[in-house]
Write a protein that holds these residues in place. Structure first.
Motif, mmCIF file in Angstrom:
data_model
loop_
_atom_site.group_PDB
_atom_site.id
_atom_site.type_symbol
_atom_site.label_atom_id
_atom_site.label_comp_id
_atom_site.label_asym_id
_atom_site.label_seq_id
_atom_site.Cartn_x
_atom_site.Cartn_y
_atom_site.Cartn_z
ATOM 1 N N ASP A 198 0.818 -1.218 0.000
ATOM 2 C CA ASP A 198 0.000 0.000 0.000
ATOM 3 C C ASP A 198 0.853 1.271 0.000
ATOM 4 O O ASP A 198 0.309 2.376 -0.097
ATOM 5 C CB ASP A 198 -0.915 0.021 1.223
ATOM 6 N N SER B 82 1.776 3.729 4.722
ATOM 7 C CA SER B 82 0.683 2.899 5.235
ATOM 8 C C SER B 82 1.203 1.612 5.857
ATOM 9 O O SER B 82 0.746 1.198 6.927
ATOM 10 C CB SER B 82 -0.284 2.526 4.109
ATOM 11 N N ASP B 83 2.156 0.989 5.185
ATOM 12 C CA ASP B 83 2.582 -0.336 5.638
ATOM 13 C C ASP B 83 3.415 -0.267 6.913
ATOM 14 O O ASP B 83 3.261 -1.102 7.807
ATOM 15 C CB ASP B 83 3.319 -1.058 4.499
ATOM 16 N N GLY C 166 2.788 2.655 -3.423
ATOM 17 C CA GLY C 166 2.509 1.243 -3.167
ATOM 18 C C GLY C 166 2.810 0.357 -4.349
ATOM 19 O O GLY C 166 3.343 0.803 -5.368
ATOM 20 N N GLY D 285 -3.920 4.529 3.046
ATOM 21 C CA GLY D 285 -4.420 3.171 2.821
ATOM 22 C C GLY D 285 -5.591 3.211 1.860
ATOM 23 O O GLY D 285 -6.287 4.217 1.759
ATOM 24 N N TYR D 286 -5.759 2.122 1.207
ATOM 25 C CA TYR D 286 -6.653 2.029 0.091
ATOM 26 C C TYR D 286 -7.824 1.186 0.512
ATOM 27 O O TYR D 286 -7.687 0.003 0.751
ATOM 28 C CB TYR D 286 -5.875 1.327 -1.013
ATOM 29 N N ARG E 125 -3.968 -7.977 1.502
ATOM 30 C CA ARG E 125 -3.589 -6.583 1.555
ATOM 31 C C ARG E 125 -4.725 -5.726 2.068
ATOM 32 O O ARG E 125 -5.871 -6.015 1.850
ATOM 33 C CB ARG E 125 -3.150 -6.140 0.166
ATOM 34 N N GLY E 126 -4.379 -4.662 2.725
ATOM 35 C CA GLY E 126 -5.379 -3.729 3.205
ATOM 36 C C GLY E 126 -6.003 -4.201 4.504
ATOM 37 O O GLY E 126 -5.963 -5.367 4.852
#
Lengths: 316, 316
Positions: free
Chosen positions: A202, A206-207, A251, A309-310, B2-3
């Motif tokens: 991401d 975010s990660d 990302g 983040g997505y 993911r996420g």
């Protein structure tokens, strides 16, 4: 795994002998389940990734081989991020009628090429037609030495934060031809006391945020140390957003982001790992602030790390 | 995986403690991979099933709980058909925006109810939005005693062919509230020398066809012995097709179809297994013909078994 179709039969023929080189597959494609063994000194890792046309990819201009490769590679990257070795995959595919010929063959070719590269055995799957978007789901197992899988939650105050390779601009092509850092991860956990690890899917901001949250620590990241990929620079020249922003938030880099004692980080920076560059980009702190500093020691100029983040549910 | 999304967070909260009752889950939802252990006396089973709206189900009138239940139950049925016990599931879901509220909650509720019933731990997943059909994919592990998983390929000439329960007409409701025969399968392999087994998903005639092909044998099936479900009779009254045809070809019965020495079959017919009826419906032959006889011994009146396998690629 219901039904027996041409694609599955072709898959079975092309898969041939198990590819994990360790003889863990007793029954592959074609029964109700695959039957595999797990080395007695290992724990089993499990992950799954779903790719949907129109959300994760568009077909226009896409080589089906690249889609097949990516569908498996993103899961291999998850296994690598635990310090594990990918082992067995089961693959589900939904295609429209016009894609069941050359497209399906290309998809399978890409899956098998990725499986071959990373020592994965394709042991089963499910196929279906669909009136809607193409769907590819991979579920993957991996092995990690018992009790030694590297979690997101293990970062400790004082740890150096490191990343492999360079970040940003993956949309220019690397987002498709994903190269999971499995060799690097295995070498890393072999020779170092890695406390926490995640793959950069991401974006670093975010990660690393997940690591910080789950480890109940903070982090400072040094802007001048972020390894910016040439693609991020190229993209910045096009869209006017700073390259550093691309590096922190784009990302789909699928690099390894990990924390470990500072002295190990120094050595890794000098020597790299499995032929890949390692960069120390920050430090884990007891103080739970999560901040970006222009450079190490410049705490007075810190600003909060932005998490981008997505959320696929919200986006769709 | 993911996420990190609300649904996943909710899943994590509602999943709570591992449900397999055997403490095999070290890390569940929320890291790059789940980390589980496999008992050293066991082999690992792996299967996956993909359900797509408009192909496998329609939303009109469907309770999301039923969809969640079914998505997992069909995979549990695959594990049962190997004589195994389901253990860990990873679940991928694609939903449209309007389904991310109550629908997603219901779906999760159904998944968890099924997991609870069959001792499965939900250890991970992937979620995404979609502009198209709802998609649910389950990948499931199971355990079988080392070297003792029951394959489709083990049927031997002279074996009795048996089936649990009754067949046909599942579309009247049983196709949703699938009850995998895991208890029955575990009891079966415990006390009997089961040579081959499959679950009836495509219909007895197709599924026994897989056993016959992979075992390189033939089979005769006795029409007067097929256990016809009341639903098949009800459906026959509506559509005019004989109930026996429904029983042989409707599919989605998720009963166990297995072969074993004739003397064991007699005992199972008398006693049932785990409270479920068992019926001997035919015999495995060395002669590779695959035929339906009106009754045992009436070989002169045999006709070929029709296979009505379902090719999703061709249908869509």
């Amino acid at each position: 795994m219901r039904g027996e179709f041409d694609w599955i039969r072709d898959l079975r023929r092309r898969v041939g002998a198990p590819r994990d080189g360790r003889d863990t597959v007793r029954v592959g494609i074609g029964d109700d389940c695959a039957v595999v063994s797990v080395p007695s000194d290992s724990e089993l890792l499990l992950t799954t990734d779903l790719l949907v046309e129109g959300v994760h990819f568009v077909l226009d201009g896409l080589r089906p081989e690249d889609l097949g490769w990516k569908a498996l590679a993103v899961s291999v990257s998850d296994v690598a991020a635990m310090g594990g070795r990918a082992a067995h995959a089961v693959v589900s595919v939904a295609l429209r009628p016009e894609q069941t010929g050359a497209f399906a063959d290309g998809l399978l070719g890409g899956l098998l090429a990725c499986a071959d590269r990373y020592g994965v055995s394709l042991v089963g799957g499910d196929t279906t037609g669909t009136p809607g978007p193409v769907v590819v789901n991979v579920a993957l197992t991996g092995f990690a030495p018992r009790g030694r899988a590297v979690l997101r939650s293990g970062a400790r105050p004082g740890d150096a934060i490191c990343v492999t390779g360079a970040l940003g601009g993956s949309i220019l092509g690397r987002h498709l031809r994903v190269e999971p850092r499995q060799d690097e991860a295995l070498a890393l956990v072999q020779g170092n006391e890695v406390h926490a690890m995640i793959d950069v899917s991401d974006g670093l901001s975010s990660d690393l945020g997940h690591v910080v949250d789950l480890s109940e620590v903070g982090a400072e990241v040094y802007e001048d140390r972020i390894p910016i990929h040439d693609d991020a620079v190229a993209l910045a020249a096009r869209d006017g957003r700073p390259a550093i922003e691309h590096a922190l938030t784009d990302g789909e880099d699928f690099e390894l982001l990990f924390t470990l004692p500072a002295e190990s980080a120094d050595r890794l920076e000098r020597e790299g790992i499995a032929g890949t560059r390692v960069t120390r980009v920050g430090r884990i702190t007891r103080d739970r602030r999560y901040v970006l500093l222009p450079r190490e020691g410049a705490a007075a100029d810190s600003r909060p790390m932005e998490r981008k983040g997505y959320d696929h549910f919200r986006r769709a």
